[in-house]
Design a protein around this motif. Structure first.
Motif, PDB file in Angstrom:
ATOM      1  N   CYS A  44      23.501  12.945   2.090  1.00  0.00           N
ATOM      2  CA  CYS A  44      23.268  11.647   2.739  1.00  0.00           C
ATOM      3  C   CYS A  44      24.554  10.825   2.654  1.00  0.00           C
ATOM      4  CB  CYS A  44      22.097  10.916   2.079  1.00  0.00           C
ATOM      5  SG  CYS A  44      21.659   9.368   2.910  1.00  0.00           S
ATOM      6  N   LYS A  45      25.432  10.995   3.638  1.00  0.00           N
ATOM      7  CA  LYS A  45      26.740  10.333   3.601  1.00  0.00           C
ATOM      8  C   LYS A  45      26.628   8.825   3.780  1.00  0.00           C
ATOM      9  CE  LYS A  45      29.276  14.395   5.211  1.00  0.00           C
ATOM     10  NZ  LYS A  45      30.198  14.950   6.234  1.00  0.00           N
ATOM     11  N   ARG A  46      25.544   8.373   4.397  1.00  0.00           N
ATOM     12  CA  ARG A  46      25.359   6.938   4.611  1.00  0.00           C
ATOM     13  C   ARG A  46      24.621   6.273   3.449  1.00  0.00           C
ATOM     14  NH1 ARG A  46      23.690   6.420  11.052  1.00  0.00           N
ATOM     15  NH2 ARG A  46      25.600   7.398  11.897  1.00  0.00           N
ATOM     16  N   CYS A  47      24.229   7.062   2.475  1.00  0.00           N
ATOM     17  CA  CYS A  47      23.514   6.506   1.323  1.00  0.00           C
ATOM     18  C   CYS A  47      24.509   6.009   0.273  1.00  0.00           C
ATOM     19  CB  CYS A  47      22.610   7.563   0.695  1.00  0.00           C
ATOM     20  SG  CYS A  47      21.305   8.160   1.788  1.00  0.00           S
ATOM     21  N   TYR A  48      24.097   4.967  -0.423  1.00  0.00           N
ATOM     22  CA  TYR A  48      24.884   4.449  -1.538  1.00  0.00           C
ATOM     23  C   TYR A  48      23.972   4.286  -2.744  1.00  0.00           C
ATOM     24  CZ  TYR A  48      28.628   3.562   1.770  1.00  0.00           C
ATOM     25  OH  TYR A  48      29.613   3.721   2.719  1.00  0.00           O
ATOM     26  N   TYR A  49      24.574   4.330  -3.892  1.00  0.00           N
ATOM     27  CA  TYR A  49      23.810   4.257  -5.130  1.00  0.00           C
ATOM     28  C   TYR A  49      24.497   3.280  -6.075  1.00  0.00           C
ATOM     29  CZ  TYR A  49      22.174   8.593  -3.045  1.00  0.00           C
ATOM     30  OH  TYR A  49      21.683   9.522  -2.166  1.00  0.00           O
ATOM     31  N   ARG A  50      23.680   2.647  -6.899  1.00  0.00           N
ATOM     32  CA  ARG A  50      24.238   1.705  -7.861  1.00  0.00           C
ATOM     33  C   ARG A  50      23.628   1.961  -9.223  1.00  0.00           C
ATOM     34  NH1 ARG A  50      27.507  -2.888  -7.422  1.00  0.00           N
ATOM     35  NH2 ARG A  50      27.328  -2.644  -5.157  1.00  0.00           N
ATOM     36  N   PHE A  51      24.502   2.201 -10.180  1.00  0.00           N
ATOM     37  CA  PHE A  51      24.074   2.414 -11.558  1.00  0.00           C
ATOM     38  C   PHE A  51      24.085   1.074 -12.279  1.00  0.00           C
ATOM     39  CE2 PHE A  51      24.892   3.310 -16.025  1.00  0.00           C
ATOM     40  CZ  PHE A  51      23.898   4.234 -16.301  1.00  0.00           C
ATOM     41  N   VAL A  52      22.940   0.683 -12.818  1.00  0.00           N
ATOM     42  CA  VAL A  52      22.793  -0.591 -13.517  1.00  0.00           C
ATOM     43  C   VAL A  52      22.720  -0.315 -15.009  1.00  0.00           C
ATOM     44  CG1 VAL A  52      21.437  -2.693 -13.763  1.00  0.00           C
ATOM     45  CG2 VAL A  52      21.591  -1.560 -11.528  1.00  0.00           C
ATOM     46  N   ARG A  53      23.721  -0.787 -15.734  1.00  0.00           N
ATOM     47  CA  ARG A  53      23.785  -0.513 -17.172  1.00  0.00           C
ATOM     48  C   ARG A  53      22.791  -1.356 -17.970  1.00  0.00           C
ATOM     49  NH1 ARG A  53      29.616  -0.807 -16.260  1.00  0.00           N
ATOM     50  NH2 ARG A  53      30.569   1.267 -16.424  1.00  0.00           N
ATOM     51  N   THR A  54      22.460  -2.545 -17.481  1.00  0.00           N
ATOM     52  CA  THR A  54      21.575  -3.441 -18.218  1.00  0.00           C
ATOM     53  C   THR A  54      20.163  -2.852 -18.285  1.00  0.00           C
ATOM     54  OG1 THR A  54      22.837  -5.313 -17.381  1.00  0.00           O
ATOM     55  CG2 THR A  54      20.711  -5.789 -18.389  1.00  0.00           C
ATOM     56  N   PRO A  55      19.621  -2.592 -19.469  1.00  0.00           N
ATOM     57  CA  PRO A  55      18.292  -1.982 -19.580  1.00  0.00           C
ATOM     58  C   PRO A  55      17.192  -2.916 -19.088  1.00  0.00           C
ATOM     59  CG  PRO A  55      19.536  -1.768 -21.633  1.00  0.00           C
ATOM     60  CD  PRO A  55      20.262  -2.768 -20.787  1.00  0.00           C
ATOM     61  N   GLY A  56      16.156  -2.329 -18.541  1.00  0.00           N
ATOM     62  CA  GLY A  56      15.000  -3.087 -18.095  1.00  0.00           C
ATOM     63  C   GLY A  56      13.778  -2.193 -18.032  1.00  0.00           C
ATOM     64  N   ARG A  57      12.594  -2.815 -18.006  1.00  0.00           N
ATOM     65  CA  ARG A  57      11.362  -2.046 -17.829  1.00  0.00           C
ATOM     66  C   ARG A  57      11.324  -1.461 -16.426  1.00  0.00           C
ATOM     67  NH1 ARG A  57       6.500  -5.651 -20.595  1.00  0.00           N
ATOM     68  NH2 ARG A  57       7.302  -5.595 -22.733  1.00  0.00           N
ATOM     69  N   PHE A  58      10.466  -0.465 -16.237  1.00  0.00           N
ATOM     70  CA  PHE A  58      10.409   0.239 -14.962  1.00  0.00           C
ATOM     71  C   PHE A  58      10.139  -0.724 -13.813  1.00  0.00           C
ATOM     72  CE2 PHE A  58       8.276   2.572 -11.586  1.00  0.00           C
ATOM     73  CZ  PHE A  58       9.052   3.709 -11.457  1.00  0.00           C
TER      74      PHE A  58
END
Length: 220
Positions: free
Chosen positions: A102-116
Motif C-alpha cells: 500500500c504505497k499510499r498508506c502511512y503509519y504513525r508510531f505513538v510512543r505515549t502509552p494508552g489504553r486500547f
C-alpha cells in the motif's frame, strides 16, 4: 454330551475374558495417560484455524468474568469521538512510510502509552485513521521492526474481540476482513482479555486486557 459341550464353551469364554482384561489398557496407566496427553496437545492445533476464521475459543468461568469486565474498552465505535482527545506531540510519534502492499498508506508510531480505546480514538481523531491491521506475515515483520522503537515488550494493534458467548469473533477496528493470525504459543485459546497486542520480540500476537497502557501504531 450337550452338558459337556456347554461346560467347554463356558471355560473358553472365561479364559478369553481374562486374556482381554489382562491386555486392555487402564485409564490410569502411564501408557494411556501419555496417549491422552498427546490427544489434548494435538487438539490445540485447531486454535490457529479458529482464530483465522474469526471465531474465538470458548472462555472458562473466571476468564470469562475478567474478559467481560474489559469488554467495554474493546468496543470501538468510530463515531464515538465526542470525548476531548489530546493529540500526541510531534516528538512523541514517528511517521512511517507505506510499503509495496500500500504505497499510499502511512503509519504513525505513538510512543505515549494508552489504553486500547484511547489509542483507537487518537488514531481516528488525530490522524483520521485506525489502529493498524495486519493481513500477512510480511507486513507483520515490518510492524515488528517499527515496534522495536519502544522499550516495552508489547504494542497495540487494531485487533479486538466483539460479542459474547458463542457469538464472540475477532475484528479489526478498520473493519477489514480477519484473514491472518500470527499467535504466540498457547494463544489465543489460553489468552485473557478482549484486545490484541503484538510482541516487539518475534512479532507474535497475544490477547490482553484492554485496560493495559501500551504504545500503538496508527494507519491512515
Amino acid at each position: 454330551m450337550k452338558g459337556c459341550l456347554l461346560l467347554l464353551l463356558l471355560l473358553l469364554g472365561t479364559v478369553s475374558a481374562l486374556y482381554l482384561e489382562k491386555d486392555a489398557p487402564h485409564v490410569g496407566s502411564p501408557e494411556t495417560q501419555a496417549d491422552l496427553s498427546q490427544d489434548a496437545e494435538g487438539s490445540g492445533g485447531q486454535e490457529g484455524e479458529l482464530a483465522l476464521s474469526g471465531e474465538v475459543v470458548e472462555l472458562g468461568g473466571e476468564e470469562a468474568e475478567d474478559a467481560h469486565d474489559d469488554e467495554g474498552d474493546s468496543e470501538s465505535d468510530p463515531d464515538d469521538l465526542d470525548e476531548d482527545v489530546q493529540c500526541p506531540k510531534e516528538e512523541e510519534t514517528v511517521q512511517l512510510p507505506g510499503g509495496p502492499e500500500c504505497k499510499r498508506c502511512y503509519y504513525r508510531f505513538v510512543r505515549t502509552p494508552g489504553r486500547f480505546r484511547h489509542a483507537h480514538r487518537i488514531c481516528r481523531r488525530c490522524y483520521r485513521g485506525n489502529l493498524v491491521s495486519i493481513h500477512s506475515y510480511r507486513f507483520d515483520y515490518r510492524v515488528t521492526r517499527w515496534s522495536r522503537r519502544t522499550n516495552q515488550s508489547q504494542v497495540w494493534i487494531g485487533g479486538f474481540i466483539r460479542g459474547r458467548s458463542r457469538c464472540r469473533r475477532f475484528r479489526w477496528t478498520d473493519g477489514s476482513h480477519w484473514n491472518f493470525g500470527y499467535w504466540a504459543q498457547g494463544q489465543p485459546g489460553n489468552g485473557r482479555g478482549h484486545c490484541i497486542t503484538l510482541c516487539t520480540r518475534g512479532g507474535h500476537w497475544r490477547r490482553a486486557s484492554c485496560k493495559w497502557r501500551l504504545p500503538f501504531i496508527c494507519s491512515y
